[in-house]
Motif scaffolding. Structure first.
Motif, PDB file in Angstrom:
ATOM      1  N   TYR A 194       0.846  -1.191   0.000  1.00 30.15           N
ATOM      2  CA  TYR A 194       0.000   0.000   0.000  1.00 30.15           C
ATOM      3  C   TYR A 194       0.881   1.241   0.000  1.00 30.15           C
ATOM      4  O   TYR A 194       1.712   1.429   0.893  1.00 30.15           O
ATOM      5  CB  TYR A 194      -0.893  -0.004   1.243  1.00 30.15           C
ATOM      6  CG  TYR A 194      -1.994   1.049   1.253  1.00 30.15           C
ATOM      7  CD1 TYR A 194      -2.568   1.537   0.086  1.00 30.15           C
ATOM      8  CD2 TYR A 194      -2.473   1.538   2.468  1.00 30.15           C
ATOM      9  CE1 TYR A 194      -3.589   2.475   0.123  1.00 30.15           C
ATOM     10  CE2 TYR A 194      -3.503   2.472   2.521  1.00 30.15           C
ATOM     11  CZ  TYR A 194      -4.051   2.938   1.339  1.00 30.15           C
ATOM     12  OH  TYR A 194      -5.061   3.869   1.374  1.00 30.15           O
ATOM     13  N   ARG A 199      -2.493   1.681  -4.732  1.00 27.96           N
ATOM     14  CA  ARG A 199      -3.656   1.875  -3.863  1.00 27.96           C
ATOM     15  C   ARG A 199      -4.763   0.860  -4.174  1.00 27.96           C
ATOM     16  O   ARG A 199      -5.923   1.071  -3.832  1.00 27.96           O
ATOM     17  CB  ARG A 199      -4.179   3.312  -4.013  1.00 27.96           C
ATOM     18  CG  ARG A 199      -3.202   4.366  -3.490  1.00 27.96           C
ATOM     19  CD  ARG A 199      -3.704   5.778  -3.733  1.00 27.96           C
ATOM     20  NE  ARG A 199      -4.984   6.032  -3.083  1.00 27.96           N
ATOM     21  CZ  ARG A 199      -5.669   7.163  -3.220  1.00 27.96           C
ATOM     22  NH1 ARG A 199      -5.189   8.139  -3.989  1.00 27.96           N
ATOM     23  NH2 ARG A 199      -6.832   7.320  -2.597  1.00 27.96           N
ATOM     24  N   GLU A 202      -7.635  -0.354  -1.781  1.00 26.82           N
ATOM     25  CA  GLU A 202      -8.773   0.495  -1.437  1.00 26.82           C
ATOM     26  C   GLU A 202     -10.058   0.064  -2.153  1.00 26.82           C
ATOM     27  O   GLU A 202     -11.154   0.428  -1.723  1.00 26.82           O
ATOM     28  CB  GLU A 202      -8.466   1.955  -1.774  1.00 26.82           C
ATOM     29  CG  GLU A 202      -7.365   2.562  -0.917  1.00 26.82           C
ATOM     30  CD  GLU A 202      -7.077   3.993  -1.307  1.00 26.82           C
ATOM     31  OE1 GLU A 202      -7.903   4.608  -2.023  1.00 26.82           O
ATOM     32  OE2 GLU A 202      -6.006   4.509  -0.912  1.00 26.82           O
ATOM     33  N   ARG A 203      -9.929  -0.701  -3.245  1.00 29.01           N
ATOM     34  CA  ARG A 203     -11.116  -1.055  -4.013  1.00 29.01           C
ATOM     35  C   ARG A 203     -12.014  -2.026  -3.247  1.00 29.01           C
ATOM     36  O   ARG A 203     -13.215  -1.797  -3.124  1.00 29.01           O
ATOM     37  CB  ARG A 203     -10.704  -1.645  -5.363  1.00 29.01           C
ATOM     38  CG  ARG A 203     -10.168  -0.597  -6.338  1.00 29.01           C
ATOM     39  CD  ARG A 203     -10.050  -1.158  -7.745  1.00 29.01           C
ATOM     40  NE  ARG A 203      -8.948  -2.113  -7.837  1.00 29.01           N
ATOM     41  CZ  ARG A 203      -7.705  -1.792  -8.195  1.00 29.01           C
ATOM     42  NH1 ARG A 203      -7.404  -0.544  -8.488  1.00 29.01           N
ATOM     43  NH2 ARG A 203      -6.766  -2.708  -8.275  1.00 29.01           N
ATOM     44  N   LEU A 206      -9.495  -3.327   1.582  1.00 32.87           N
ATOM     45  CA  LEU A 206      -9.515  -2.480   2.772  1.00 32.87           C
ATOM     46  C   LEU A 206     -10.921  -2.292   3.338  1.00 32.87           C
ATOM     47  O   LEU A 206     -11.120  -2.428   4.553  1.00 32.87           O
ATOM     48  CB  LEU A 206      -8.853  -1.135   2.462  1.00 32.87           C
ATOM     49  CG  LEU A 206      -8.564  -0.219   3.654  1.00 32.87           C
ATOM     50  CD1 LEU A 206      -7.813  -0.949   4.747  1.00 32.87           C
ATOM     51  CD2 LEU A 206      -7.779   1.006   3.191  1.00 32.87           C
ATOM     52  N   PRO A 207     -11.937  -2.025   2.512  1.00 31.61           N
ATOM     53  CA  PRO A 207     -13.291  -1.943   3.064  1.00 31.61           C
ATOM     54  C   PRO A 207     -13.735  -3.247   3.725  1.00 31.61           C
ATOM     55  O   PRO A 207     -14.377  -3.228   4.788  1.00 31.61           O
ATOM     56  CB  PRO A 207     -14.154  -1.621   1.836  1.00 31.61           C
ATOM     57  CG  PRO A 207     -13.227  -0.948   0.889  1.00 31.61           C
ATOM     58  CD  PRO A 207     -11.908  -1.628   1.086  1.00 31.61           C
ATOM     59  N   GLN A 210     -11.885  -3.606   7.146  1.00 32.76           N
ATOM     60  CA  GLN A 210     -12.430  -2.730   8.180  1.00 32.76           C
ATOM     61  C   GLN A 210     -13.781  -3.224   8.689  1.00 32.76           C
ATOM     62  O   GLN A 210     -14.063  -3.176   9.880  1.00 32.76           O
ATOM     63  CB  GLN A 210     -12.548  -1.309   7.637  1.00 32.76           C
ATOM     64  CG  GLN A 210     -11.185  -0.630   7.463  1.00 32.76           C
ATOM     65  CD  GLN A 210     -11.333   0.809   7.025  1.00 32.76           C
ATOM     66  OE1 GLN A 210     -11.541   1.096   5.857  1.00 32.76           O
ATOM     67  NE2 GLN A 210     -11.249   1.718   7.971  1.00 32.76           N
ATOM     68  N   ALA A 287      -3.419   6.618   6.914  1.00 31.75           N
ATOM     69  CA  ALA A 287      -4.567   6.318   6.062  1.00 31.75           C
ATOM     70  C   ALA A 287      -5.588   5.491   6.850  1.00 31.75           C
ATOM     71  O   ALA A 287      -5.220   4.721   7.745  1.00 31.75           O
ATOM     72  CB  ALA A 287      -4.123   5.556   4.816  1.00 31.75           C
ATOM     73  N   ASP A 323      -4.185  12.479  -2.726  1.00 28.75           N
ATOM     74  CA  ASP A 323      -5.275  11.533  -2.992  1.00 28.75           C
ATOM     75  C   ASP A 323      -5.770  11.677  -4.428  1.00 28.75           C
ATOM     76  O   ASP A 323      -5.984  10.682  -5.138  1.00 28.75           O
ATOM     77  CB  ASP A 323      -6.450  11.784  -2.036  1.00 28.75           C
ATOM     78  CG  ASP A 323      -6.190  11.286  -0.628  1.00 28.75           C
ATOM     79  OD1 ASP A 323      -5.198  10.564  -0.433  1.00 28.75           O
ATOM     80  OD2 ASP A 323      -6.976  11.626   0.266  1.00 28.75           O
ATOM     81  N   GLU A 327      -5.445   8.708  -7.223  1.00 35.42           N
ATOM     82  CA  GLU A 327      -6.679   7.943  -7.030  1.00 35.42           C
ATOM     83  C   GLU A 327      -6.744   6.734  -7.956  1.00 35.42           C
ATOM     84  O   GLU A 327      -6.590   6.863  -9.168  1.00 35.42           O
ATOM     85  CB  GLU A 327      -7.895   8.829  -7.277  1.00 35.42           C
ATOM     86  CG  GLU A 327      -9.220   8.123  -6.987  1.00 35.42           C
ATOM     87  CD  GLU A 327     -10.415   9.047  -7.168  1.00 35.42           C
ATOM     88  OE1 GLU A 327     -11.528   8.649  -6.804  1.00 35.42           O
ATOM     89  OE2 GLU A 327     -10.213  10.161  -7.674  1.00 35.42           O
ATOM     90  N   THR A 330     -11.587   2.941 -10.502  1.00 37.68           N
ATOM     91  CA  THR A 330     -12.588   1.986 -10.037  1.00 37.68           C
ATOM     92  C   THR A 330     -13.766   1.986 -10.989  1.00 37.68           C
ATOM     93  O   THR A 330     -13.951   2.906 -11.779  1.00 37.68           O
ATOM     94  CB  THR A 330     -13.098   2.337  -8.623  1.00 37.68           C
ATOM     95  OG1 THR A 330     -13.635   3.671  -8.636  1.00 37.68           O
ATOM     96  CG2 THR A 330     -11.988   2.252  -7.600  1.00 37.68           C
ATOM     97  N   GLU A 334     -17.386  -2.104  -7.772  1.00 37.29           N
ATOM     98  CA  GLU A 334     -17.046  -1.289  -6.614  1.00 37.29           C
ATOM     99  C   GLU A 334     -17.788   0.048  -6.647  1.00 37.29           C
ATOM    100  O   GLU A 334     -18.158   0.597  -5.619  1.00 37.29           O
ATOM    101  CB  GLU A 334     -15.530  -1.021  -6.552  1.00 37.29           C
ATOM    102  CG  GLU A 334     -14.692  -2.262  -6.346  1.00 37.29           C
ATOM    103  CD  GLU A 334     -14.289  -2.898  -7.655  1.00 37.29           C
ATOM    104  OE1 GLU A 334     -13.867  -4.059  -7.626  1.00 37.29           O
ATOM    105  OE2 GLU A 334     -14.420  -2.238  -8.696  1.00 37.29           O
TER     106      GLU A 334
END
Length: 337
Positions: A194, A199, A202-203, A206-207, A210, A287, A323, A327, A330, A334
């Motif tokens: 990361y 990145r 993040e798609r 990571l969601p 979390q 982050a 950012d 970015e 996506t 997603e």
């Protein structure tokens, strides 16, 4: 989204240079420093004396998390760490994360291979347990249920306190977390690349992490060293990109897109009066979802330069600008548009 839960570390111990932030890994009780010391080069590019100096610097800065793997220098990195336990650091001063599932250059996450690898790791480290044990890479030839059986046994037998995955996609992470939950052995962490140059987590990953209460350990937050700015003009003779065994590791980020990101980071660093690598590290470290950013260095001096980012909090306008520049693309599923 929120960052890894923070713990008040209290004042630095006598003789320390700083009090690095201590965070929980996800929603678990495992506490680690916000920056981890990576050991990929130990025993090969970094000899035992330089490694000892690095560990001393890291501990002085308030660091606790040591990241290693059975594959690093063919197991020698773990041996180097083992030789320092009780000499440079007591076992209870460090949080040790190691990885298994790759041997002889082949991915093997079968129950037998993982548990054999874990026992070998513990022998090299000279300890009876790991704090965090990760499966290093996906193995399409082994059912996830079998891999989970090894993780479960490792926790129940006391060989490790916490378990997780490294470099696995989101669907496998969620599936393994579900299987582990059924065994009352929660997944604690995932270790993924990361940085401002990568990145992709993040798609979906990571969601998912979390939502599942899993903390992220971010490896190569400096974009495999490229975000340090050292390659802006040429390839230094003593750099990883000039090394026969690490050239292929760095080359994917020596392209036009990466150069644009490097220039953006350098511009931000100039405005803040800091080094580019400090900006790159601070962006990842703070982050959302990140428990710890794993940094590596060839020399103690390089490590000190990286850890200088400890007091850097990026202004919101700079974080937003970085950012936007980096970015990740996506689309469906997603994001719908």
């Amino acid at each position: 989204m929120s960052r890894g839960s923070t713990i008040t570390a209290g004042p630095p111990a006598p003789g320390t240079l700083a009090g690095m932030e201590i965070r929980r890994v996800g929603t678990s009780g495992l506490r680690v420093s916000s920056v981890a010391l990576g050991t990929m080069t130990w025993g090969r590019d970094t000899d035992e004396h330089e490694a000892a100096e690095q560990l001393k610097v890291f501990l002085e800065e308030g660091g606790t998390l040591l990241d290693t793997a059975a594959t690093y220098s063919g197991g020698v990195a773990e041996e180097v760490i083992g030789a320092m336990l009780g000499q440079v650091a007591d076992r209870d001063e460090v949080v040790i994360c190691s990885k298994a599932g790759v041997r002889d250059g082949r991915v093997d996450a079968s129950r037998g291979a993982l548990l054999d690898g874990l026992d070998a790791t513990l022998a090299r480290l000279g300890t009876d347990h790991l704090d965090l044990w990760l499966v290093q890479a996906p193995d399409p030839g082994t059912p996830l249920s079998e891999t989970v059986s090894a993780l479960t046994y490792a926790v129940r037998s006391g060989r490790t306190r916490y378990v997780g995955l490294s470099n696995h996609p989101a669907w496998q992470t969620a599936r393994v977390a579900t299987l582990l939950e059924a065994e009352k052995v929660p997944m604690t962490g995932v270790e993924m690349e990361y940085s401002l140059l990568q990145r992709g987590v993040e798609r979906e990953l990571l969601p998912a992490a979390q939502d599942l209460g899993i903390g992220l350990l971010a490896w190569s937050p400096a974009g495999r060293g490229v975000l340090s700015g050292k390659y802006r003009r040429s390839v230094p003779a003593d750099s990883r990109a000039a090394s026969p065994h690490l050239r292929g590791f760095v080359e994917p980020y020596l392209n036009d897109r990466a150069r644009g990101v490097v220039e953006a980071v350098a511009t931000a660093a100039d405005g803040l009066g800091r080094a580019p690598i400090e900006v790159a590290l601070a962006w990842v470290r703070d982050a959302p979802g990140v428990a710890s950013a794993v940094v590596g260095a060839r020399t103690p001096a390089q490590l000190r330069g990286t850890l200088a980012a400890d007091d850097l909090q990026l202004p919101e306008e700079i974080r937003t600008a970085l950012d936007e520049v980096t970015e990740p693309a996506t689309g469906y599923p997603e994001r719908r548009g």
